[in-house]
Design a protein around this motif. Structure first.
Motif, PDB file in Angstrom:
ATOM      1  N   UNK A 146       0.190  -2.558  -8.296  1.00  0.00           N
ATOM      2  CA  UNK A 146      -0.840  -3.283  -7.555  1.00  0.00           C
ATOM      3  C   UNK A 146      -2.192  -3.145  -8.241  1.00  0.00           C
ATOM      4  N   UNK A 147      -2.498  -1.947  -8.741  1.00  0.00           N
ATOM      5  CA  UNK A 147      -3.758  -1.739  -9.446  1.00  0.00           C
ATOM      6  C   UNK A 147      -3.862  -2.664 -10.652  1.00  0.00           C
TER       7      UNK A 147
ATOM      8  N   UNK B 173      -8.719  -8.059   3.102  1.00  0.00           N
ATOM      9  CA  UNK B 173      -7.586  -7.381   2.474  1.00  0.00           C
ATOM     10  C   UNK B 173      -7.090  -6.308   3.428  1.00  0.00           C
ATOM     11  N   UNK B 174      -5.780  -6.185   3.553  1.00  0.00           N
ATOM     12  CA  UNK B 174      -5.207  -5.071   4.283  1.00  0.00           C
ATOM     13  C   UNK B 174      -4.285  -4.322   3.334  1.00  0.00           C
ATOM     14  N   UNK B 175      -4.498  -3.002   3.237  1.00  0.00           N
ATOM     15  CA  UNK B 175      -3.692  -2.176   2.357  1.00  0.00           C
ATOM     16  C   UNK B 175      -2.909  -1.145   3.147  1.00  0.00           C
ATOM     17  N   UNK B 176      -1.715  -0.858   2.675  1.00  0.00           N
ATOM     18  CA  UNK B 176      -0.841   0.135   3.299  1.00  0.00           C
ATOM     19  C   UNK B 176      -0.590   1.252   2.299  1.00  0.00           C
ATOM     20  N   UNK B 177      -0.878   2.483   2.679  1.00  0.00           N
ATOM     21  CA  UNK B 177      -0.585   3.647   1.852  1.00  0.00           C
ATOM     22  C   UNK B 177      -1.228   3.490   0.467  1.00  0.00           C
ATOM     23  N   UNK B 178      -0.425   3.461  -0.607  1.00  0.00           N
ATOM     24  CA  UNK B 178      -1.010   3.288  -1.941  1.00  0.00           C
ATOM     25  C   UNK B 178      -1.736   1.958  -2.075  1.00  0.00           C
ATOM     26  N   UNK B 179      -1.351   0.970  -1.273  1.00  0.00           N
ATOM     27  CA  UNK B 179      -2.068  -0.294  -1.279  1.00  0.00           C
ATOM     28  C   UNK B 179      -3.498  -0.137  -0.812  1.00  0.00           C
ATOM     29  N   UNK B 180      -3.745   0.844   0.058  1.00  0.00           N
ATOM     30  CA  UNK B 180      -5.106   1.164   0.489  1.00  0.00           C
ATOM     31  C   UNK B 180      -5.785   2.090  -0.510  1.00  0.00           C
ATOM     32  N   UNK B 181      -5.052   3.116  -0.964  1.00  0.00           N
ATOM     33  CA  UNK B 181      -5.628   4.115  -1.857  1.00  0.00           C
ATOM     34  C   UNK B 181      -6.134   3.489  -3.146  1.00  0.00           C
TER      35      UNK B 181
END
Length: 316
Positions: A51-52, A68-76
């Motif tokens: 994703x990065x 944007x909504x991030x989950x776990x590493x998607x947020x980190x």
């Protein structure tokens, strides 16, 4: 802690020094997506470096989002989309992945957290590779994390804003892996990994009413989640939280149903999806920066390969 520099050649034939920035200029001003687009970033541990890579390419080409909504590493890692820090997630993960202060089972045994609260979420974002809080706050993009309420089992969606320490703690709550992390207390709730309640918050984002919806997934086409093989252990570990256990037990069913919805909407042209063209599976802890570089470069390559299609979708 110093670390030897490693040069690798990617499957695309490009050579990079691990940890060096891909670009050394600020992200250009966004030109697409600012008013019309919602983006969903799936988690997945160090698959998040995929994703990065995707969002770094987007930033280089002036692509942004309204929300944007991030989950776990998607947020980190995804928070760097709002702070417009190209290469940051790649850089600090490759620099510190072999550092025992960052992550490891010694941390888990001594603190209850696989990834260190004090170092990974404390020193790194404020001392070693600073998170640009000023740019984050000035950006018109709204960024949300997804966490799971341990008591109710419900998803908690929270907009990141204000105090930097509070922002990091909400991100940490979204990425706190059950058993491998202590629950994070925010707003009177005990929170763990958002992927338990809502691994891919597509329905939540669609309800926001954006003209365009873009997803970054971290599993390749055709992947389906299997039932959790350690559910007997998880039932015992979380025996005081039956709603959370129920979410763990049926997570694969909800996840796969979401994938079916994604496939249908993607085929209808209603959403746009970027996913790995091949598996980017990684263990919970990665010590070799070259492994992370391969995942990151896969993200860049797949973002570049789908860039024309994404632009056409956003402009339609």
């Amino acid at each position: 802690m110093s670390q030897a520099r490693t040069t690798i050649t990617t499957p695309q034939g490009k050579t990079f020094v691990v940890g060096d920035p891909i670009v050394d200029v600020p992200a250009p001003e966004p030109v697409r997506g600012a008013d019309t687009t919602g983006v969903v970033l799936e988690g997945g541990g160090m698959r998040g470096l995929f994703t990065a890579g995707v969002i770094d390419v987007w930033m280089e080409h002036g692509i942004t989002a309204a929300e944007v909504v991030g989950v776990s590493a998607g947020a980190t890692f995804g928070c760097n989309f709002k702070s417009r820090q190209i290469g940051r997630a790649r850089r600090y993960n490759e620099r510190f992945c072999a550092d025992p202060r960052y992550s490891g089972f010694k941390n888990l045994l001594t603190t209850g957290d696989l990834y260190s609260k004090d170092f990974a979420y404390g020193e790194v974002p404020w001392v070693h590779d600073p998170f640009d809080l000023d740019t984050f706050e000035r950006s018109p993009m709204r960024f949300f994390t997804t966490s799971t309420d341990l008591a109710s089992g419900e998803a908690v969606y929270h907009e990141l804003s204000g105090d930097g320490g509070d922002i990091i703690e909400w991100i940490r709550s979204s990425a706190s892996i059950p058993v491998l992390s202590r629950p994070v207390e925010r707003d009177g709730r005990l929170l763990l990994d958002g992927g338990v309640a809502d691994s891919i918050p597509l329905d939540w984002m669609l309800a926001r009413g954006h003209q365009k919806t873009v997803l970054v997934l971290t599993q390749p086409q055709g992947y389906r989640k299997e039932p959790n093989a350690i559910m007997p252990f998880l039932r015992l570990w979380f025996r005081h939280y039956p709603q959370f256990v129920a979410q763990l037990a049926n997570r694969h069913e909800r996840y796969n149903a979401t994938l079916d919805t994604i496939e249908r909407l993607e085929q209808a042209g209603e959403i746009f999806v970027v996913r790995p063209s091949s598996s980017v599976k990684t263990p919970a802890v990665v010590r070799d920066p070259a492994v992370l570089e391969e995942v990151y470069q896969r993200g860049r390559a797949d973002a570049e390969a789908t860039l024309d299609g994404l632009v056409a979708y956003l402009d339609a």
